[in-house]
Design an enzyme around this catalytic site. Structure first.
Site, PDB file in Angstrom:
ATOM      1  N   ASN A 447       0.960  -1.204   0.645  1.00 57.41           N
ATOM      2  CA  ASN A 447      -0.056   0.226  -0.169  1.00 57.41           C
ATOM      3  C   ASN A 447       1.165   1.099  -0.185  1.00 57.41           C
ATOM      4  OD1 ASN A 447      -2.657   1.779   0.763  1.00 57.41           O
ATOM      5  ND2 ASN A 447      -1.380   2.236   2.102  1.00 57.41           N
ATOM      6  N   GLU A 448       0.567   1.506  -0.625  1.00 61.84           N
ATOM      7  CA  GLU A 448       2.051   3.499  -1.329  1.00 61.84           C
ATOM      8  C   GLU A 448       2.992   3.096  -1.181  1.00 61.84           C
ATOM      9  OE1 GLU A 448      -0.886   6.257   0.768  1.00 61.84           O
ATOM     10  OE2 GLU A 448      -2.661   5.902   0.100  1.00 61.84           O
ATOM     11  N   ASP A 449       4.160   1.856  -1.167  1.00 57.32           N
ATOM     12  CA  ASP A 449       4.370   2.283  -0.982  1.00 57.32           C
ATOM     13  C   ASP A 449       5.601   2.853  -2.366  1.00 57.32           C
ATOM     14  OD1 ASP A 449       4.851   1.321   1.387  1.00 57.32           O
ATOM     15  OD2 ASP A 449       6.209  -0.498   1.043  1.00 57.32           O
ATOM     16  N   SER A 502      -0.060  -0.798  -4.642  1.00 54.59           N
ATOM     17  CA  SER A 502      -1.641   0.224  -4.630  1.00 54.59           C
ATOM     18  C   SER A 502      -1.217   1.279  -4.273  1.00 54.59           C
ATOM     19  CB  SER A 502      -2.687  -0.716  -4.270  1.00 54.59           C
ATOM     20  OG  SER A 502      -4.263   0.100  -3.944  1.00 54.59           O
TER      21      SER A 502
END
Length: 857
Positions: A447-449, A502
């Site tokens: 998530n959002e890395d 994502s």
């Protein structure tokens, strides 16, 4: 797998059947150094458990969810804890093995049996099995063993690891950077919706297993023919044993009946067989068909005697992530058994800061809420946990698709060898555990890395495919997301699509709206755009977007004990809102759209109305785009739930009380929904001057698999007097396209010569209303709301609601034990709406309600 030798006992009775004893009771715990709590050994109600809850149960800790008690609990995370159990080991046999199985230890655990180290654990997310046969068999039959689980301080150890690797760039969006050093639930470190409590404990079951042979793993791979008329089911199992001449019996069952079976000899510790199933009963998402489930029953035998068995459910379905070039860029949507599915749904965080407190009943209630709200997909967010089996079971049974993140969130993760090794074991362990669930249709790397990489200018050259370069760069985690994890999926679950992150889209910037999925936070965060244009800000799949709102008053009173703190900006309320800058952001969206109020109930209603409106504008427009050549494949609101009672982006709070936005989205996501809206006019830029004319449009969307014949009506109703300012438009015999969008009407509004009015749309099938929508002049703060006559008449379990003038966002009380078929409704004169109330006792006081402008009258 332990395979020491192959031998055959003299007779079948010499082999012991597999037995497993859950070690749930009899535990005690204490602080390792016991220098602050001064409590000594305290009893544990049950295991699984967590330290905080055990302290609460022993009245040594005030509820951290209440007032400022989170601060009072900080010391717990800065020390180590010890759990102890005295146990006897039952029947032992010279050919049997004895093991301790730990399904989950949080996080840095040192396990001792009679003082001897048998396990050191460094990963919350993986299982551990320890063979203690030799240690146990050396003791007498009546010996009482001491099992100890020491939980080291994850906070301090993680900081030590961070300091030991100064070469790495420890960068995060939420929580402290040290959280990335160990494999522990990242939200434990505090997030912008949750407390910083750092719980630890024996968070999953512990078992004592005795066996001569056991089934170590069962795998089911399903291949469906192009016409969906036949399915090939490949069943395989791994066996742990020191004995030869074993057989595995496989049975495929449906609705309690065996439809196929096979007997296979165990060779080299494994067996495999294939079943051909004609006319398979397919598993489909809710609203698209039935949730048909099969069972694979695997029985391990020796000379006809059953030693061990395992049962798994599975579904026959083909899930595809469709990414194909098109006129916009590249599509991103899901197809299940050949049916394109618009994945309107929610993102999911752990439903409690102390996950051992989430009961199976509560898990199912959450998924039932989704189905009742017409939601099709839930995204298990990468900063929480790989969820409990009952979560996935509920999704299977109720038809909710699961987007499963791996547990990496909002950070630049290091990749030293020890960490990579445990990550790979973690991934294999959890993929094997959940891959048989038909609801799971996607694994995503993080998530959002990739957004962390972009915002901090870390190295990412998509064209460079040299993995060694990735590991040497300042963004080494690319190796995890683009090599390690896809390798695990290819090996362990090749039929489930994998997505590197994502948001992510073919190596392009994460905010590219033409490819991949998108997290759209320029409403609320970022540039703080007007929510009325939410739909224009989306991409091919909008996997995060949101707007904050207060929970209902009953929830606020659960964590605010002093009545003097029950006002909108009280210290306690601000403390329970963890979002950076929430005061300014809430204030901005309120002042732009509605008239201010100072009382807490009125303020709650306004924040909830703004959230409902914002999310509706996004969902409604993106679902319309679904029917426009799959321009948008889905929308997952941030977020469905909360992990404690708080103010956040959730659409249902910690106690499962639904905010108005839940109902607004349910209407937008109905099988057939109507949308009507006037073109957005930015009143801020135009200095509040209205245009002479406003364009409007009306459309109908459908998720049905066949065209539907409907009648469409549009009325133009004065906000002030409740009368129609011009003749309504009725269009009969409109064919609504299957699984798509049908544009029906368009026109203009004369803002100079016409009163302020709503556009009230209704859709009929056989003279029955099946969908409504109402477009209001924006912003709502400019509208006058003279006294409305709102009537709520209760007949049995139904509330019949009528009005004399248009009413905005009529919200009913969310009372525990009551379930509403609808709420947060807009109403027009001469259009009675009926709300079904389930669970309200006839002798109880009727539900209270309010609406926009009610306090002004």
């Amino acid at each position: 797998m332990d395979r020491v030798r192959n031998s055959s006992p003299a007779d079948a009775s010499a082999l012991l059947p597999f037995t497993a004893t859950n070690l749930t009771e009899g535990w005690s715990f204490k602080q390792v150094h016991d220098d602050e709590s001064g409590t000594g050994w305290l009893p544990v109600k049950k295991v699984p458990s967590m330290v905080h809850q055990d302290l609460i149960d022993n009245q040594k800790l005030d509820d951290p969810f209440v007032d400022f008690n989170e601060i009072k609990a900080e010391w717990i995370a800065k020390t180590s804890w010890l759990y102890r159990l005295h146990l006897s080991v039952p029947e032992r046999h010279h050919d049997s093995r004895i093991a301790l199985a730990f399904d989950g230890l949080d996080t840095l655990a040192h396990v001792r049996l009679d003082g001897e180290t048998v396990l050191k654990c460094n990963n919350m997310f993986r299982t551990y099995r320890v063979d203690v046969t030799d240690l146990v068999k050396n003791k007498s039959e009546d010996h009482v063993f001491s099992l100890e689980v020491e939980l080291d301080c994850a906070l301090l150890r993680a900081r030590e690891i961070e300091r030991a690797h100064p070469e790495h760039k420890w960068i995060t969006f939420n929580g402290e950077p040290a959280r990335m050093a160990i494999r522990k639930a990242q939200y434990h470190w505090g997030w912008d919706w949750g407390p910083q409590l750092m719980p630890s404990g024996i968070w999953k079951p512990v078992r004592l297993e005795i066996y001569s042979a056991r089934i170590a793993d069962v795998r089911v791979d399903v291949d469906i023919s192009r016409d969906y008329e036949t399915a090939s089911v490949r069943a395989s199992a791994e066996v742990e044993s020191e004995t030869s001449e074993l057989e595995l019996k496989f049975f495929v069952r449906r609705v309690g009946k065996t439809i196929a079976s096979s007997v296979v000899e165990v060779k080299d510790g494994s067996s495999v067989t294939t079943f051909e199933i004609g006319q398979p009963a397919l598993w489909m998402p809710a609203g698209y068909g039935s949730q048909n489930l099969y069972e694979i029953v695997t029985v391990l035998t020796y000379k006809g005697r059953e030693l061990c068995s395992e049962t798994k459910t599975f579904g026959i379905r083909k899930a595809e992530l469709v990414q194909e070039p098109d006129a916009v860029g590249k599509s991103f949507y899901f197809r299940v058994n050949g049916v394109d599915v618009f994945c309107g749904g929610s993102c999911w965080i752990p439903a409690d800061s102390f996950v051992t407190n989430i009961t199976p009943k509560k898990y199912r209630a959450w998924i039932e809420l989704m189905v009742a709200g017409n939601q099709k997909m839930i995204r298990v967010w990468g900063g929480g946990i790989y969820e409990n089996d009952v979560f996935y079971n509920a999704c299977d049974e109720l038809g909710v698709l699961v987007w499963q993140d791996f547990m990496f969130a909002c950070g630049n993760y290091p990749c030293h060898p020890e960490l990579l090794d445990t990550i790979e074991v973690e991934a294999v362990c959890n993929v094997r555990r959940i891959r048989h669930h038909p609801s799971v249709v996607l694994f995503a790397g993080n998530n959002e890395d990739y957004q962390v990489q972009e915002s901090n200018g870390l190295t990412y050259d998509f064209a460079d495919k040299d993995e060694n370069n990735w590991l040497k760069s300042d963004f080494p985690a690319r190796y995890i997301y683009e090599r390690l994890l896809p390798g695990v999926i290819a090996s362990e679950a090749p039929s489930i699509p994998y997505h590197p992150g994502s948001p992510w889209g073919d190596g392009k910037v994460t905010f590219d709206p033409t490819v991949g999925d998108l997290h759209q936070w320029n409403v609320w965060h970022g540039t703080q755009e007007k929510y009325q244009i939410f739909d224009s800000l989306g991409g091919r799949f909008n996997s995060e977007f949101g707007m904050e709102a207060f929970p209902h008053l009953a929830t606020i009173k659960s964590f605010v004990t002093d009545p003097k703190d029950l006002y909108p900006q009280s210290h306690v309320l601000d403390f329970h809102n963890k979002a950076d800058g929430h005061e300014r952001r809430i204030a901005t969206y309120l002042v732009e759209n509605v008239r201010p109020v100072s009382d807490l109930p009125g303020y709650i209603h306004l924040t909830q109305l703004v959230q409902a409106e914002a999310l509706m504008f996004g969902y409604r427009g993106w679902r319309k785009q679904w029917g426009e050549n799959r321009r948008c494949g889905g929308a997952l609101v941030w977020q469905l739930n909360d992990c404690w009672p708080t103010i956040s982006w959730s659409i249902c709070d910690y106690y499962l009380r639904c905010k108005p936005s839940y109902y607004a989205l349910a209407r937008v996501m109905a099988p057939i929904a109507v949308g009507v809206k006037r073109k957005h006019h930015d009143w801020s830029v135009s200095h509040a001057r209205m245009p002479a004319l406003s364009e409007w449009e009306l459309w109908v969307v459908s998720s049905k698999m066949e065209d539907t014949m409907v009648d469409v009506e549009l009325r133009f109703i004065s906000v002030g007097i409740g009368k129609e300012i011009k003749p309504k438009i009725v269009k009969k015999g409109v064919t609504v396209n299957a699984n798509g969008t049908t544009n029906v009407l368009a026109g203009t509004i004369d803002n100079v010569n016409e009163d302020s009015h709503v556009l009230a749309a209704r859709v009929f099938v056989d003279n029955e209303i099946i969908a409504r929508d109402m477009d209001w002049p924006q912003p709502l703060k400019y509208l006058a709301f003279p006294k409305r006559n709102v009537k709520v008449e209760i007949r049995d379990d139904k509330m019949h609601v009528t009005v004399d003038r248009p009413v905005k966002c009529l919200v009913f009380e969310e009372r525990e034990g009551c379930h509403l078929s609808d709420s947060a409704i807009d109403l027009a004169p001469e259009d009675e709406q009926v709300i079904t109330v389930r669970g309200l006792n006839s002798v109880e006081v009727p539900l209270s309600w309010t609406y926009l402008g009610a306090g002004e009258q």
